[in-house]
Write an enzyme that holds these catalytic residues in place. Sequence first.
Site, short mmCIF file in Angstrom:
data_model
loop_
_atom_site.label_atom_id
_atom_site.label_comp_id
_atom_site.label_asym_id
_atom_site.label_seq_id
_atom_site.Cartn_x
_atom_site.Cartn_y
_atom_site.Cartn_z
N ARG A 7 12.91 51.12 28.69
CA ARG A 7 12.55 52.58 29.89
C ARG A 7 11.04 51.40 29.42
NH1 ARG A 7 12.24 56.75 24.31
NH2 ARG A 7 10.86 55.25 22.50
N HIS B 128 3.96 56.14 15.27
CA HIS B 128 3.75 57.41 15.36
C HIS B 128 1.80 56.93 15.87
CE1 HIS B 128 1.25 61.27 15.55
NE2 HIS B 128 2.18 61.19 16.04
N LYS C 275 17.66 58.15 28.98
CA LYS C 275 18.13 56.39 28.18
C LYS C 275 19.41 56.06 29.51
CE LYS C 275 18.08 58.16 24.07
NZ LYS C 275 18.29 58.55 22.52
N ARG D 191 23.87 59.97 21.26
CA ARG D 191 22.40 59.75 21.67
C ARG D 191 21.94 61.19 22.29
NH1 ARG D 191 21.84 54.04 22.69
NH2 ARG D 191 19.30 53.92 22.63
N TYR E 96 -19.93 61.18 48.85
CA TYR E 96 -19.91 60.54 47.37
C TYR E 96 -19.74 61.45 46.60
CZ TYR E 96 -24.82 62.30 46.63
OH TYR E 96 -25.84 63.00 46.28
N GLY F 95 11.98 66.56 19.55
CA GLY F 95 11.96 68.76 18.96
C GLY F 95 14.17 68.26 19.67
N MET G 30 17.92 66.68 19.34
CA MET G 30 18.72 66.08 18.43
C MET G 30 18.36 64.75 18.34
SD MET G 30 22.78 65.92 18.18
CE MET G 30 22.65 64.68 18.41
N SER H 146 -26.02 68.34 46.75
CA SER H 146 -25.17 67.97 45.52
C SER H 146 -25.07 68.90 45.08
CB SER H 146 -26.63 66.94 45.46
OG SER H 146 -25.73 65.73 44.04
N CYS I 131 -23.32 65.45 41.98
CA CYS I 131 -23.90 64.97 40.37
C CYS I 131 -23.94 65.27 39.44
CB CYS I 131 -25.29 64.88 40.98
SG CYS I 131 -26.30 66.60 41.38
P1 ADP Z 1 15.76 57.82 20.00
O1 ADP Z 1 15.50 58.61 21.43
O2 ADP Z 1 14.84 58.53 19.18
O3 ADP Z 1 15.26 56.65 20.48
P2 ADP Z 1 18.24 56.58 20.46
O4 ADP Z 1 19.81 57.05 20.86
O5 ADP Z 1 17.33 55.47 20.69
O6 ADP Z 1 17.34 57.71 19.44
O7 ADP Z 1 18.84 56.39 18.90
C1 ADP Z 1 17.94 55.26 17.86
C2 ADP Z 1 18.48 53.90 17.18
O8 ADP Z 1 19.55 54.47 16.90
C3 ADP Z 1 18.60 52.95 18.52
O9 ADP Z 1 17.40 52.43 18.64
C4 ADP Z 1 19.00 52.21 17.52
O10 ADP Z 1 18.67 51.19 17.01
C5 ADP Z 1 20.29 53.16 16.76
N1 ADP Z 1 21.57 53.11 17.69
C6 ADP Z 1 21.90 54.37 18.95
N2 ADP Z 1 22.76 54.13 19.37
C7 ADP Z 1 23.66 52.65 18.90
C8 ADP Z 1 24.86 52.31 19.00
N3 ADP Z 1 26.20 52.13 19.51
N4 ADP Z 1 25.24 50.93 18.27
C9 ADP Z 1 23.85 50.93 17.72
N5 ADP Z 1 23.39 51.19 17.11
C10 ADP Z 1 22.81 52.30 17.48
MG MG Z 2 15.51 55.33 21.34
#
Ligand code: ADP
Ligand code: MG
Length: 910
Positions: free
Chosen positions: A346, A468, A26, A96, A888, A105, A107, A801, A868
Amino acid sequence: MFKWVYFFGEGKAEGNGTQKELLGGKGAGLAEMTNLGIPVPPGFTITTDVCTYYYANGQAYPPELKDQVGKSLAEVERIMGRKFGDPANPLLFSVRSGARASMPGMMDTVLNLGLNDATVVGLAKATGNERFAWDSYRRFVAMYGDVVLGLKPEKKTDDDPFDVLLDQVKHETGAKYDTDLTTGDLKKLVRLFKEEIKKRLGVQFPEEVHEQLWGAIGAVFGSWMNDRAIAYRKLYDIPGDWGTAVNVQTMVFGNRGETSGTGVGFTRDPALGDNRMTGEFLINAQGEDVVAGIRTPRPIAQLESILPEAFGQLVTIQNRLESHFRDMQDFEFTIEDKKLWMLQTRTGKRHPFAAARMAVDMETEGLITEKEAVLRPDADGIAAFLSPIFDQTAKAAAVREGRIIAKGLPAGPGGASGRVTFNAADAEAWANKGEKVLLVRKFTSPEDIRGMNAAQGILTAMGGMTSHAALVARQMGKVCIVGCGELDIDYEKAQMVVGDKVVKEGDWLSIDGFTAEVILGQLPTRPSEVVQVLSGELNAEDSRNYQQFTKLMNWADKHRKIQVWTNADTPGQAEMAVKLGAEGIGLCRTEHMFFEGERIHYVRRMILSETKEDREKALAYLFPMQKEDFAGIFKAMNGRPVTVRLLDPPLHEFLPSREALKPEVFEEKVKAVAEELKVSPAEIEARIEALHENNPMLGHRGCRLGVTYPEIYEMQIKAIVEAACDVAAAGIPVRPEIMIPIVATHQEMKIFADMTRRIADEVIAKARAKRKVHYLVGTMIELPRACVVADQIAKYAEFFSFGTNDLTQTTCGISRDDVRGFLGEYVNREIYGNDPFQRIDREGVGELMKMAVKKGRKARRKIQIGICGEHGGEPNSVEFCHQIGLNYVSCSPFRVPVARLAAAQAALKG
Ligand code: ADP
Ligand code: MG
Ligand code: MG
C-alpha cells in the site's frame, strides 16, 4: 448471478488495484500484485458488498455466498495441490480484514486456520518438521481464542490470558524466547490454551475446519460495528456503510526454521526520504512478531547475507511495485524455506520532510510529473526544511564529553531538546504550562497521541521503524528515535538507566533525529541547512536539502495564482522573508518599533502629555526614529509593496500593567517610569487608572486613537512617506501602503484617507524626487461591520487586508486570549470543526470575507485585497483565499514557503 467473491492466484486475479471500494485496500493490493506476476499466496476476497448486505439483512449472508466461497476455495486447493482440512496434507488459510483505508479497531488477522488435532499431525509429516507444526497450532488456537471467540484480558491491567500461559510454560522450562520452546512445550501449550477457552468461555475450541473458517469470516464482519471501529470512523469521517472486505489466503510460513522469516518494509526511507529500501525482518517468525516487539527485528539490509536469493528478489519486486504504483510502497512479506511471498502493499505514510524530498526525487527520476510533485507533499511539511537542527559545535562537544548515551533508529528528522516525561498525560500537562518536553516511553500506543503531539520529540526503547511511535511521529512531523534498546525505563520510579547514567523525570535530554543519537542535557540548535544557505553560511552546492527545497518552491511558483507576502517588522525579517520568496510586506506593525531602546521613553512622555503641544513635542522625538525604521524596510524590500499599519494597540500597553504584574513588581516599575519621566509615581498610577479599560480588545485602539489623537497618525504618515521619498531619491524603488486598523465605518476611512493624502502629497511635492513616489491608503478588515459596509469603505480605501485574527474574535465573539477553558471541548465535540484561530472558519468568517470582497470590488473594481492574519500561512486557509480571489496572502517569514506550496496546490486542484 451477483458476484460476492473475487479470486486471486496463479498470476491472475478477478479484481484489480482500482477496486479498493469493493475489495478493500488489502484485497485490491493483493489482486494487483497477483496480476503483475508477483508471488502472492492464492486466495479470495469476500467483497465489502457482503458486509453491507450482512448489516442490511439482520446479519445474514447472501444465499449465493457459501457456494461462491466453496468454488474459490476449491480453486485454491487445485492450485496448491492440497485440501482444506485434509489430515494427510492440510491446506491452511489466513483470514484478514480489509477496509478501504486501513482501520484500527477492525478484527486482527487469524493465521494458520485449518489446524486441528488431526491436521497438525499431517502438517508435521508433510513438512518433516514437527516443531513447526505445533508452533503454528499454538499460535492459531491463541489467535482464534482471542480474536474470534473473544478471550481477552478482563481488566486493562490484566495481561493477555494466552500470554500468561505462555510465560508460565517458558518460566517452567527456562526458555528465554518463544523459539527456545520444544515440541513438547508447544503441545502442552495447545492443551492449556484449549482448556482455558473451555474454562473461561464455556465453549469448545472448534475442530471442524469449515466451522473455523465461517467463525473467522463472521468475526471480521462483526468487528465492523464494534465500538472501537465505530469511534475511529466517526473521528475520520468514514461512512458506516462503506463496509469491510474479508481476505482468505493460503498460508505461507515464516516460522519453518532458519531459512524462513517474515518482515515489513518501505521502498524508500519514510523518515528521511532517501531512495533506498528500508524495513526489518525476523528469521523463523510469523505474522506480527516483527512489530510486536517480542524479539528485536533486524534491519532489512542484513537479509542479503542470510538469504541472498530471497533478498535479491525482494529488491526487484519492491522496485517493480514502486514504479507500478508510482509512489512509495509499504509492504509485508514472508519467506518460506528461501521462497519469497508478498502479502501486502500500500502507499506508505511518511514524514512531511521525507514527503517533500521524495516528491522532488521522483520527478527527477521521471516517476511522476512536476504537477504531481507539487501536489503530493503536505504543504505544512515544507516547514521541516526550515526547522532548527543541533548546533554541530555543541554536538561535537557533547560527543567529546561522553554525553551521547545511546543510539536507536532515526524515525523523525530534526533536533529536539526537552525535559523528560515518562507518560503522555504528564507530557501534555507540562507542555500546557509552557515547558519543552520529550516523551520517553518503552513503546507508544494510540492513547498516547495527545502527549506525543505536545512533546518536542519522542524517544522509545522498543519497536522498529514501523512501530506505532515511528508511524505517528512521521505523520506529525515530530523528531523521533525508536528502538533504543539501551534505555532501561522504569515508569514506577520515573527514571531510566542507560549504562551507568540515570536520567530522571524532568532532566534535560536531547535527541538527534537525523543520527538517532540520545544526548544528555540541553543542546543549542542552529538554523536548518536551507536557512544557512539563505543567510550565506553554507554553499548551495553543499546542501542537497537546499537544492531540493528550491526546486520544489520554483515549481510551486510556476503554478500558483495568488501572491505570497510576509508579516515583518524589521529590515532583518524582511530580508529573510524575501529570500524565502515573499513578494511584499502585508503587515508591518509599527508598535513593535515603539518598544525599542529609548523610544519607549518618548512614547510614555507622549502618553502622559496633558496637551496637544506636549504630545507633539514627544512625537517629534519619535519621528526620526520611525522614519529610519521605515527607510530600512523599504530598502530591504527594494520596490516590493510594504504595508505599514498605523498604531493599533491601546496606549496602556506602553505602561506597566497592574493586572499582569505582582504588586511589588508593579510598584517598582511605576517608580522607575516616574523617575525616568521626572513625575511622581502617583501621577503615573493615575494615568494608568485613567487608561484602564474593561475590554481593551474592543476599546480605545486602532483608528480610534487616530480620531482622538490625530497627531500620532500624522507623525507616522509623515515618517512613512518621507522615508519613502528619501529611499526613492537614492535610486531604490519604493511602494508604500498605509493601512488603517479597526475601521468599522466609511466615515473613519474618509478621515484617514484625507489625512494621508493631505500629508503625503505635501511631502511628495516637497521632495521633488526624480521618480514620483506612489502610495496607497487602505484598511484592515477586521470587524463584521466593515465587511457589511465594504462597498462604502472601498470608496475611500485603495486596498483591503483581512485581519482575520480580530475578524475571527469579533465574528465568533470569542476572545483569542480566553479560549483555554472551552475551545478544546468545542473542537472535540465538533461544535467548531477546527480551531477557528488556526484555520479560517469558512462558514462564518469566510462568508463575511466573501461579502467584503464582492462589495469591495463592486465599488472599486481593481481594489487590492489580501489577508494578513495568522491564517495566511495555514494551507487550508490559503486555499480558501485562493478560491475567493484574493490578490495575496501574508504570513510570517518562515511560513512563506508553506503558503507558496499551498497556493500552488490550491491552483492545481482547481
Ligand atoms: P494488518 O492489517 O494488521 O497488517 P494483515 O492481514 O496484514 O494485518 O496480517 C498481519 C500479518 O500476518 C502480515 O503482515 C503477515 O505477516 C501475516 N499474514 C497474513 N496473511 C498471511 C498468510 N497468508 N501467510 C503468512 N502470513 C500471513
Ligand atoms: Mg498488514
Ligand atoms: Mg495489525
